[in-house]
Enzyme design. Structure first.
Site, mmCIF file in Angstrom:
data_model
loop_
_atom_site.group_PDB
_atom_site.id
_atom_site.type_symbol
_atom_site.label_atom_id
_atom_site.label_comp_id
_atom_site.label_asym_id
_atom_site.label_seq_id
_atom_site.Cartn_x
_atom_site.Cartn_y
_atom_site.Cartn_z
ATOM 1 N N GLU A 64 -4.215 8.041 7.139
ATOM 2 C CA GLU A 64 -5.197 7.116 6.571
ATOM 3 C C GLU A 64 -5.490 5.970 7.542
ATOM 4 O OE1 GLU A 64 -5.825 4.329 2.569
ATOM 5 O OE2 GLU A 64 -4.088 5.665 2.726
ATOM 6 N N GLU A 101 2.099 1.724 -3.499
ATOM 7 C CA GLU A 101 1.018 2.240 -4.359
ATOM 8 C C GLU A 101 0.965 3.769 -4.289
ATOM 9 O OE1 GLU A 101 -3.339 3.441 -3.726
ATOM 10 O OE2 GLU A 101 -3.050 1.389 -3.008
ATOM 11 N N HIS A 102 1.037 4.318 -3.081
ATOM 12 C CA HIS A 102 1.036 5.772 -2.917
ATOM 13 C C HIS A 102 2.254 6.408 -3.578
ATOM 14 C CE1 HIS A 102 -2.023 6.802 0.389
ATOM 15 N NE2 HIS A 102 -2.252 5.532 0.074
ATOM 16 N N HIS A 127 0.830 -1.204 0.000
ATOM 17 C CA HIS A 127 0.000 0.000 0.000
ATOM 18 C C HIS A 127 0.868 1.260 0.000
ATOM 19 C CE1 HIS A 127 -2.529 3.022 2.277
ATOM 20 N NE2 HIS A 127 -3.278 2.764 1.230
#
Length: 423
Positions: free
Chosen positions: A136, A59-60, A56
């Protein structure tokens, strides 16, 4: 596919480049949009404990800039043509996707190719994005539905297993990840043979392949020859861990997930389970909605679900209710699961469940983005790509005996219970 007049309405084509990169497209008649996705065969279940959240995080970071484009350049490129642009990380794959006018598809391909193959992953970007991801994670920790489902998965698969850990990571794991770790993870998993480029809409396949060759040819990414990485193996069935787990949170409601082990992604029983799931808790006419909410007024939200992985799956019921009603809710849900396991569903429920699945399937594939996702996921994680007609036929072929059998098998298993709410 053919329409009611027998005319071809879509064509699926597939090309495998020498590097192992697969390009698959579906040409749709009568649309002016095109959707493209880059599907990478890596997700949170591929992480060790020390890399928890790395998929993740990466991905960012791929949105943060390349040698040719800054992060702002990447955003401007798609915004300037009215495109939609995003990404997501799952347990078993990661996807970067865009939807644009057909004339702007070459631009979307080039931007995605640049991001995927030539990301800088600078130290400054890693530190800046670390704080974004920590925010997040905090946001998800404030969402009771996210918390209870993560707790349910943790109990089912084990807190020290990749499947049992949350996709985003924890505050501790994200704080500990270094730029070097993320970069090594990137080089290991983001390989041509481990990727699929899928597109749907107003797409010319030959032109798309040429665009992909150019866009993904940066940094020698397509050099060499390799066979595509096969779908993740499900040969050995993964077992779940029954039991009860609770967490205290200062929420007004109690959120509950009660479930059992389900079936793997490619198990033929998934079609019968889909019909069963729809009849049990897939809409306002479902058994659980009628019994829990309409007749007894025990909860506002109640639904059932089925999730699938390469080697196993989960089924369950999710409910949010007042703390004072928790025991009654659990009694009713357990009673309905026992009844379905013993008796199956009615002919009327079978027909309604099939209708909901068929309608949801067709309506969900009205746009190019849904078509792109269907063929991309099928190429990456399945051994076959079933046509819409084939899927419809398999749904229609489900019998009462099929549903009764899978209900007895699944709901007869020991339960997993996750409860989150005020202490």
């Amino acid at each position: 596919m053919r329409d009611a007049d027998g005319q071809v309405t879509s064509t699926i084509r597939r090309t495998v480049l020498p590097s192992g990169l697969r390009v698959i497209s579906e040409q749709m008649a009568g649309v002016r949009s095109a959707a493209i996705g880059v599907w990478v065969g890596v997700g949170s279940r591929d992480e060790s404990a020390s890399l928890h959240g790395c998929s993740h995080f990466l991905e960012h970071l791929l949105f943060k800039g390349t040698r040719e484009r800054s992060a702002l350049d990447i955003s401007i490129a798609l915004d300037a043509v009215g495109g939609e642009f995003n990404a997501f990380t799952a347990k078993e794959y990661t996807c970067f996707h865009a939807r644009v006018l057909d004339e702007d598809l070459p631009l979307a391909v080039d931007v995605l190719g640049d991001m995927i193959t030539a990301s800088l992953l600078s130290e400054d970007d890693v530190e800046a994005e670390r704080d974004v991801i920590l925010d997040e994670i905090a946001m998800h920790d404030d969402d009771p539905d996210d918390v209870v489902h993560n707790l349910f998965a943790e109990q089912a698969w084990g807190p020290d297993t990749p499947l049992g850990r949350g996709i985003a990571g924890t505050a501790e794991s994200i704080a500990a990840l270094s730029r070097a770790q993320v970069a090594r993870f990137y080089r290991k998993h983001y390989r041509a043979a481990n990727m699929v480029v899928s597109a749907a809409g107003s797409v010319d396949h030959a032109a798309l392949v040429d665009q992909v060759r150019a866009a993904f040819g940066r940094e020698g990414f397509l050099d060499g020859e390799e066979a595509p990485v096969p779908p993740r193996s499900g040969a050995v069935a993964r077992r779940v861990h029954p039991g009860t787990v609770t967490a205290s949170r200062p929420f007004e409601q109690v959120n509950v997930v009660l479930g059992m082990q389900g079936v793997p992604r490619d198990d033929d029983r998934r079609f019968a389970l889909g019909v069963l799931n729809t009849a049990l808790g897939g809409g306002t006419s479902s058994r659980l909605f009628q019994e829990v909410r309409e007749r007894r007024g025990l909860a506002y939200s109640v639904y059932s679900f089925a999730s699938h992985h390469a080697d196993s799956g989960l089924v369950g019921v999710a409910v949010g209710c007042l703390p004072s009603k928790l025991d009654d809710v659990l009694d009713v849900v357990r009673a309905e699961l026992r009844r379905v396991a013993a008796e199956g569903i009615s002919e009327e429920e079978l027909s309604r469940g099939k209708g909901q699945l068929r309608g949801g399937l067709v309506l969900g594939l009205e746009d190019s983005g849904s078509r792109m996702s269907r063929i991309g996921k099928a190429e990456l994680v399945h051994d076959e790509l079933l046509s819409i007609d084939e899927v419809m036929a398999r749904i229609e072929a489900v019998t009462l005996d099929d549903v009764r059998s899978v209900a007895a098998q699944v709901f007869g298993r020991r339960e997993i219970l996750a409860v989150v709410g005020p202490s």
